[in-house]
Design a protein around this motif. Sequence first.
Motif, short mmCIF file in Angstrom:
data_model
loop_
_atom_site.label_atom_id
_atom_site.label_comp_id
_atom_site.label_asym_id
_atom_site.label_seq_id
_atom_site.Cartn_x
_atom_site.Cartn_y
_atom_site.Cartn_z
N GLY A 1 0.82 -1.40 0.24
CA GLY A 1 -0.18 -0.63 0.18
C GLY A 1 0.81 1.68 0.05
N GLU A 2 2.37 1.17 0.69
CA GLU A 2 3.11 2.38 0.78
C GLU A 2 3.76 2.69 -0.56
N PRO A 3 3.98 4.20 -0.90
CA PRO A 3 3.24 5.05 -0.38
C PRO A 3 2.60 4.93 -0.47
N ARG A 4 1.61 5.74 0.28
CA ARG A 4 -0.60 5.93 -0.39
C ARG A 4 -0.13 7.59 -0.49
N GLY A 5 -1.48 7.06 -1.59
CA GLY A 5 -1.70 8.91 -1.87
C GLY A 5 -2.44 8.49 -3.42
N PRO A 6 -3.15 9.89 -3.21
CA PRO A 6 -4.34 9.95 -4.83
C PRO A 6 -4.05 9.79 -6.10
N ARG A 7 -4.46 8.93 -6.74
CA ARG A 7 -3.73 9.66 -8.05
C ARG A 7 -5.10 9.53 -9.27
N ALA A 8 -4.59 9.94 -10.55
CA ALA A 8 -6.12 9.76 -11.53
C ALA A 8 -5.72 8.48 -12.07
N ARG B 1 6.02 -2.22 -10.17
CA ARG B 1 6.70 -1.79 -8.55
C ARG B 1 6.92 -2.77 -8.05
N GLY B 2 6.22 -4.24 -7.99
CA GLY B 2 5.91 -4.80 -6.49
C GLY B 2 5.98 -4.30 -5.42
N LEU B 3 6.62 -5.19 -4.61
CA LEU B 3 6.28 -4.89 -3.04
C LEU B 3 7.52 -4.10 -2.71
N LEU B 4 6.84 -3.13 -1.84
CA LEU B 4 8.19 -2.58 -1.01
C LEU B 4 9.13 -3.26 -0.03
N ASP B 5 10.66 -3.17 0.08
CA ASP B 5 11.23 -3.96 1.61
C ASP B 5 10.17 -3.80 2.62
N PRO B 6 9.93 -4.24 3.61
CA PRO B 6 9.50 -3.99 4.54
C PRO B 6 10.42 -2.93 5.21
N THR B 7 11.52 -2.94 5.85
CA THR B 7 12.03 -1.57 6.95
C THR B 7 11.06 -0.49 5.85
N SER B 8 11.23 0.20 4.43
CA SER B 8 10.69 1.55 3.66
C SER B 8 8.87 1.01 3.63
N ALA B 9 8.28 -0.14 3.79
CA ALA B 9 7.13 -0.17 4.02
C ALA B 9 6.54 1.01 5.60
N ASP C 1 8.54 2.73 7.29
CA ASP C 1 8.77 3.58 7.84
C ASP C 1 8.13 4.59 7.04
N TYR C 2 7.37 3.81 6.16
CA TYR C 2 6.44 5.25 5.38
C TYR C 2 5.15 5.36 5.81
N ALA C 3 4.87 4.17 6.70
CA ALA C 3 3.59 3.77 7.40
C ALA C 3 3.62 4.61 9.06
N PHE C 4 4.61 3.91 9.62
CA PHE C 4 5.01 4.67 10.56
C PHE C 4 4.58 6.66 10.03
N ARG C 5 5.37 6.91 8.86
CA ARG C 5 5.77 8.94 8.89
C ARG C 5 4.43 8.80 8.70
N ALA C 6 3.46 8.06 7.96
CA ALA C 6 1.98 9.44 7.53
C ALA C 6 1.50 9.43 8.71
N CYS D 1 -2.29 2.05 -1.67
CA CYS D 1 -3.01 2.70 -0.88
C CYS D 1 -3.96 3.78 -1.09
N LEU D 2 -5.53 4.04 -2.04
CA LEU D 2 -5.45 5.35 -2.58
C LEU D 2 -5.53 6.80 -1.70
N ASP D 3 -5.23 6.50 0.04
CA ASP D 3 -5.79 7.64 1.06
C ASP D 3 -6.61 7.95 0.84
N CYS D 4 -7.70 7.12 0.07
CA CYS D 4 -9.34 8.13 0.34
C CYS D 4 -9.71 8.29 1.57
N GLY D 5 -9.90 7.28 2.85
CA GLY D 5 -9.60 7.51 3.66
C GLY D 5 -11.09 6.35 4.31
N ALA D 6 -11.33 6.11 3.58
CA ALA D 6 -12.79 4.80 4.23
C ALA D 6 -12.53 3.87 4.94
#
Length: 363
Positions: free
Chosen positions: A223-230, A241-249, A251-256, A276-281
């Motif tokens: 899901g990370e990094p999350r964000g809206p997109r067209a 793009r595939g899956l992120l490595d666990p540490t970066s994932a 880290d992004y989730a924590f920072r968000a 993750c579309l960061d839609c908040g649903a």
Amino acid sequence: MSDRLTLHLVDTSPAPPAPGQRAPLRWRPLLSALLLAGFYALPWLRWDGRQALLFDLTARRFDLFGWTLWPQDVGLLLGLAAVLGAALVLLTNLAGRVWCGYGCPQTLWSRLFRWIEQGIARRVPSAGVARAIKHLAWMLVAAWTGITFVGFFSPIHGLVGASWPPAWSGWETFWVVFYAAATWGNAGFLREHVCRELCPYARLHGRFCDSDTPRMQYLARRGEPRGPRAPGLGGVEARGRGLLDPTSASDYAFRAAHEDIAGPMPHFSADRLGDCLDCGACVSVCPMALDVRAGPHADCIGCGDCQDACDARMRAAQFPIGLIQYTSVAAIQQRPARWLRPRTLAAAGTLLALLGIGLHHVS
Ligand code: SF4
Ligand code: SF4
């Protein structure tokens, strides 16, 4: 309270399916409806000419589908309660908080009251009229719930329909009013506060779980990094793009989740975004006001509403479903499942010992 009210009035109906797709069966609301229907129907069932399930305190007689218990059988009832308690501990260890998410009266009636509230808010444009109708509907449901509850302890045919006004005894009147008021207050207003601050099982359940116990989890690597997109950009697998490595994932989730201490997230180009579309649903539907993306939380009751909401968004975006999953930490870390675990063995052993004692006593 006003924040929660605002949150609950967010439209939580699922996103429409993508063109050509059928909306999937929403089994969770269906299960809740069946359990509630079972509660309201049970006191009306008959068995050999008597109410099938009746804890008649006045007559000091308990009827359980043809099986009659008398005051001298109170030990059996206590034994049954102990067996159910041990079974709940084992169930929690193996399957997580499924009792909280699907069987607990607090969850069932809160779901029903929220469904009424949201249904009326969608159909009635005037906020004042909608509020009045909502409270009337809540009071009717609460009153019928109180009568049904007392119907497990006093014959339901005597409580309903015999005369008007009903000739209830003092204790019947007290418990109907008390249970109706408790339903109205707990399901209409207190909601998640009951789970968080009042329920002893919510305090204890963590002691029954381990890293193999399933819980609701967000797959940050996908899901990370999350964000809206067209629209039209494929999911991480489809576009390579595939899956992120666990540490970066993580880290992004924590920072968000902690922008106050980690600072704002950098801007990512669309091709680097996760699913993750960061839609908040997932946040707006959560009855416990949690953000599942911040990691497993002790308050999560495992109701699956966030999972349903996210799956609907994934389908609408034509991404694979399953960004939020009910799974164990061990499975996320791709460790093999363990069945012989200390807490599982302790709970199963206690349950078997209680069943053995019970069977020996009955035979
Ligand atoms: S995080 Fe998801 S499963 Fe947990 S309580 Fe909230 S909606 Fe339910
Ligand atoms: S519902 Fe799914 S896509 Fe939307 S914010 Fe939650 S995890 Fe992201």
